[in-house]
Write a protein that holds these residues in place. Structure first.
Motif, PDB file in Angstrom:
ATOM      1  N   CYS A  46      10.101   7.666 -17.078  1.00 38.13           N
ATOM      2  CA  CYS A  46      10.210   7.595 -15.616  1.00 38.13           C
ATOM      3  C   CYS A  46      10.153   8.988 -14.993  1.00 38.13           C
ATOM      4  N   HIS A  47       9.964   9.022 -13.685  1.00 34.21           N
ATOM      5  CA  HIS A  47      10.107  10.269 -12.942  1.00 34.21           C
ATOM      6  C   HIS A  47      10.889  10.012 -11.651  1.00 34.21           C
ATOM      7  N   CYS A  48      12.064   9.400 -11.786  1.00 33.06           N
ATOM      8  CA  CYS A  48      12.913   9.122 -10.630  1.00 33.06           C
ATOM      9  C   CYS A  48      14.349   9.517 -10.961  1.00 33.06           C
ATOM     10  N   ASN A  49      15.157   9.633  -9.910  1.00 35.53           N
ATOM     11  CA  ASN A  49      16.554  10.034 -10.050  1.00 35.53           C
ATOM     12  C   ASN A  49      17.443   8.791 -10.029  1.00 35.53           C
ATOM     13  N   PRO A  50      18.042   8.434 -11.167  1.00 36.58           N
ATOM     14  CA  PRO A  50      18.841   7.196 -11.209  1.00 36.58           C
ATOM     15  C   PRO A  50      20.041   7.219 -10.279  1.00 36.58           C
ATOM     16  N   SER A  51      20.559   8.396  -9.961  1.00 41.71           N
ATOM     17  CA  SER A  51      21.712   8.465  -9.054  1.00 41.71           C
ATOM     18  C   SER A  51      21.342   8.065  -7.632  1.00 41.71           C
ATOM     19  N   SER A  52      20.022   8.036  -7.327  1.00 42.49           N
ATOM     20  CA  SER A  52      19.556   7.651  -5.992  1.00 42.49           C
ATOM     21  C   SER A  52      19.129   6.181  -5.922  1.00 42.49           C
ATOM     22  N   SER A  53      19.305   5.457  -7.008  1.00 39.72           N
ATOM     23  CA  SER A  53      18.888   4.053  -7.023  1.00 39.72           C
ATOM     24  C   SER A  53      19.735   3.236  -6.049  1.00 39.72           C
ATOM     25  N   ILE A  54      19.084   2.368  -5.275  1.00 37.77           N
ATOM     26  CA  ILE A  54      19.750   1.625  -4.210  1.00 37.77           C
ATOM     27  C   ILE A  54      20.839   0.698  -4.745  1.00 37.77           C
ATOM     28  N   HIS A 102       0.804  -1.216   0.000  1.00 37.17           N
ATOM     29  CA  HIS A 102       0.000   0.000   0.000  1.00 37.17           C
ATOM     30  C   HIS A 102       0.844   1.277   0.000  1.00 37.17           C
ATOM     31  N   ASP A 103       2.056   1.228   0.533  1.00 38.22           N
ATOM     32  CA  ASP A 103       2.869   2.443   0.658  1.00 38.22           C
ATOM     33  C   ASP A 103       4.051   2.408  -0.308  1.00 38.22           C
ATOM     34  N   THR A 104       3.763   2.191  -1.593  1.00 34.05           N
ATOM     35  CA  THR A 104       4.802   2.111  -2.607  1.00 34.05           C
ATOM     36  C   THR A 104       4.485   3.055  -3.764  1.00 34.05           C
ATOM     37  N   GLU A 105       5.496   3.254  -4.602  1.00 30.29           N
ATOM     38  CA  GLU A 105       5.325   4.124  -5.764  1.00 30.29           C
ATOM     39  C   GLU A 105       5.979   3.470  -6.977  1.00 30.29           C
ATOM     40  N   TYR A 106       5.282   3.501  -8.108  1.00 24.37           N
ATOM     41  CA  TYR A 106       5.822   2.998  -9.363  1.00 24.37           C
ATOM     42  C   TYR A 106       6.166   4.204 -10.227  1.00 24.37           C
ATOM     43  N   THR A 107       7.458   4.366 -10.515  1.00 27.13           N
ATOM     44  CA  THR A 107       7.938   5.618 -11.090  1.00 27.13           C
ATOM     45  C   THR A 107       8.237   5.547 -12.586  1.00 27.13           C
ATOM     46  N   CYS A 108       7.985   4.419 -13.222  1.00 28.75           N
ATOM     47  CA  CYS A 108       8.238   4.289 -14.660  1.00 28.75           C
ATOM     48  C   CYS A 108       7.089   3.547 -15.341  1.00 28.75           C
ATOM     49  N   ASP A 109       6.782   3.927 -16.573  1.00 28.61           N
ATOM     50  CA  ASP A 109       5.844   3.146 -17.372  1.00 28.61           C
ATOM     51  C   ASP A 109       6.449   1.774 -17.639  1.00 28.61           C
ATOM     52  N   ILE A 110       5.599   0.769 -17.651  1.00 22.09           N
ATOM     53  CA  ILE A 110       6.046  -0.606 -17.921  1.00 22.09           C
ATOM     54  C   ILE A 110       5.391  -1.028 -19.239  1.00 22.09           C
ATOM     55  N   PRO A 111       6.106  -0.927 -20.358  1.00 22.72           N
ATOM     56  CA  PRO A 111       5.496  -1.121 -21.671  1.00 22.72           C
ATOM     57  C   PRO A 111       5.382  -2.574 -22.116  1.00 22.72           C
ATOM     58  N   SER A 139      23.193  -2.372  -0.995  1.00 23.24           N
ATOM     59  CA  SER A 139      22.521  -3.269  -1.927  1.00 23.24           C
ATOM     60  C   SER A 139      23.385  -4.501  -2.197  1.00 23.24           C
ATOM     61  N   CYS A 140      22.747  -5.584  -2.608  1.00 26.26           N
ATOM     62  CA  CYS A 140      23.459  -6.814  -2.978  1.00 26.26           C
ATOM     63  C   CYS A 140      23.291  -7.133  -4.464  1.00 26.26           C
ATOM     64  N   SER A 200       9.533   2.963   1.175  1.00 21.84           N
ATOM     65  CA  SER A 200      10.277   3.456   2.333  1.00 21.84           C
ATOM     66  C   SER A 200      11.385   4.391   1.850  1.00 21.84           C
ATOM     67  N   ALA A 201      12.616   4.157   2.292  1.00 22.05           N
ATOM     68  CA  ALA A 201      13.714   5.058   1.932  1.00 22.05           C
ATOM     69  C   ALA A 201      14.477   4.600   0.698  1.00 22.05           C
ATOM     70  N   PHE A 202      14.056   3.491   0.086  1.00 21.86           N
ATOM     71  CA  PHE A 202      14.834   2.904  -0.999  1.00 21.86           C
ATOM     72  C   PHE A 202      14.042   2.884  -2.307  1.00 21.86           C
ATOM     73  N   GLN A 203      14.789   2.961  -3.408  1.00 18.52           N
ATOM     74  CA  GLN A 203      14.144   2.895  -4.699  1.00 18.52           C
ATOM     75  C   GLN A 203      15.025   2.197  -5.719  1.00 18.52           C
ATOM     76  N   ASN A 204      14.387   1.618  -6.719  1.00 15.07           N
ATOM     77  CA  ASN A 204      15.084   1.128  -7.898  1.00 15.07           C
ATOM     78  C   ASN A 204      14.724   2.073  -9.030  1.00 15.07           C
ATOM     79  N   CYS A 205      15.734   2.701  -9.616  1.00 15.77           N
ATOM     80  CA  CYS A 205      15.495   3.672 -10.689  1.00 15.77           C
ATOM     81  C   CYS A 205      16.410   3.356 -11.861  1.00 15.77           C
ATOM     82  N   PRO A 206      15.857   3.101 -13.040  1.00 15.30           N
ATOM     83  CA  PRO A 206      16.667   2.757 -14.216  1.00 15.30           C
ATOM     84  C   PRO A 206      17.604   3.899 -14.619  1.00 15.30           C
ATOM     85  N   SER A 207      18.775   3.534 -15.080  1.00 15.54           N
ATOM     86  CA  SER A 207      19.744   4.537 -15.523  1.00 15.54           C
ATOM     87  C   SER A 207      19.816   4.658 -17.036  1.00 15.54           C
ATOM     88  N   ASP A 208      19.247   3.706 -17.741  1.00 16.84           N
ATOM     89  CA  ASP A 208      19.249   3.759 -19.201  1.00 16.84           C
ATOM     90  C   ASP A 208      18.504   5.006 -19.677  1.00 16.84           C
TER      91      ASP A 208
END
Length: 380
Positions: free
Chosen positions: A354-362, A198-207, A368-369, A339-347
């Motif tokens: 998308c509407h996220c900052n790739p430099s902040s991707s976990i 319930h407390d998540t955000e999807y920041t990119c279109d998934i085509p 990260s592992c 929460s405090a973490f995100q996955n943001c594509p750099s391509d």
């Protein structure tokens, strides 16, 4: 001849009118009293004592589930109080992906869903939605759990300022996700599931269709974020895993990926795990005898309640034991934040949707592992 008096029968009729009026007044008073003091339906959350299983399925007019590319569904454990955050997450999923596919949703809870919750979610989802009550024996504390030992463990984690240190509900939820949710009747007909929160955000279109992508390639597990676990919450988990492998030497997949969760040949756990608040999973794997056997072994150790083992390390260790590298997929191109973490594509091309900052991707962070996962050799 004198006219007969009509006063007697009219008197009887008058008495009947008075009695009827009194009965009507009493009935109105009773109805008013009940409606005045009863709890509104949208505030009711108590579970009936005699209920162990309940479901409500709502299907839009013209909806055809059999036409979907994959027998798959979104699913989550959620409560009435999470309604508005959940609606926001669903709205994003619909806008980013599901408005083109209309995969169904399954909502499970340990308390009955209110009419307000069901109506609001059904209006937001625009596809088949199912609401189910979790069976008591899948949720409540097992009888064999030592309550005092659990309280001592909670106090220790509290002294270490560990999140959810004293939450029994959190432990019940992680146990349910570890070994029970996929057994719910509402998920029985599905081959894959995508966990939503319930407390998540999807920041990119998934085509494209992640379900179909996984099925066509024989992928059993998909994730976006991997992390190191808090060591204090899993102190004895690896010892239980070692005991399991000693007594079941043939359980391991010959081309397993356990080098991702241990840096010293199995002597200790390096704390790596997939963050299971986003996972796309082949449910056949979770329903398999090997996974069930592993879960039962882990569950009986009691660490879910004594230490706060999460479903993430339990599931992740199981995946590395039973799957080859190519059967696990990092959805690098799915923008996801929790929460405090995100996955943001750099391509750059993916970033255009998308509407996220790739430099902040976990995955760029040492916490990260994912880098270690990518460095594992292919098994074929």
């Amino acid at each position: 001849m004198a006219r007969r008096s009509a006063s007697f029968p009219l008197g009887i009729l008058g008495r009947y009118k008075i009695i009827l009026l009194l009965i009507f007044a009493v009935a109105l008073f009773h109805i008013g009293f009940v409606y005045l003091f009863k709890t509104p339906s949208h505030l009711k959350a108590r579970r009936p004592e005699d209920v162990t299983s309940f479901s409500d399925v709502r299907v839009p007019v013209g909806y055809n589930e059999s036409s979907l590319p994959v027998r798959a569904a979104f699913a989550t454990v959620v409560r009435n109080s999470d309604l508005h955050e959940l609606r926001a997450a669903i709205r994003q999923l619909e806008d980013r992906f599901n408005n083109r596919y209309h995969y169904p949703y399954v909502f499970l809870s340990d308390e009955p869903f209110t009419d307000e919750f069901k109506e609001a979610v059904a209006w937001t989802a625009k596809s088949k939605v199912s609401f189910g009550l979790i069976p008591r024996d899948h949720w409540e504390l097992p009888s064999w759990i030592d309550r005092q030992k659990m309280r001592d463990g909670m106090a220790y984690l509290t002294s270490k300022e560990v999140i959810h240190s004293e939450s029994i509900n959190y432990r019940q939820m992680t146990r349910y996700y570890s070994g029970f949710f996929y057994k719910h009747p509402l998920l029985a007909n599905y081959e894959y599931y995508w966990r939503i929160e319930h407390d998540t955000e999807y920041t990119c279109d998934i085509p494209y269709d992640p379900f179909l992508y996984m099925k066509e390639r024989g992928i059993h597990y998909g994730y976006t974020i991997s992390l190191h676990e808090f060591e204090d919450t899993v102190k004895s988990l690896w010892g239980v895993v070692q005991d399991y492998l000693k007594t079941r030497p043939t359980a391991l997949q010959p081309q397993n990926t356990m080098d991702w969760v241990t840096n010293n040949g199995g002597q200790s756990y390096n704390l790596c795990h997939f963050w299971t608040n986003f996972e796309v999973v082949n449910l056949g794997l979770l329903r398999s005898p090997q996974y069930e056997d592993f879960f039962q072994h882990v569950d009986k150790a009691g660490g879910i309640f004594y230490e706060r083992w999460g479903d993430a390390p339990i599931r992740s260790i199981a995946m590395t034991m039973f799957l080859r590298k190519e059967q696990v997929h990092w959805f690098e191109d799915i923008g996801y934040s929790h929460s405090a973490f995100q996955n943001c594509p750099s391509d750059p091309e993916v970033q255009m949707r998308c509407h996220c900052n790739p430099s902040s991707s976990i995955h760029r962070n040492d916490f990260s592992c994912t880098r270690q996962w990518n460095q594992l050799p292919a098994s074929y």
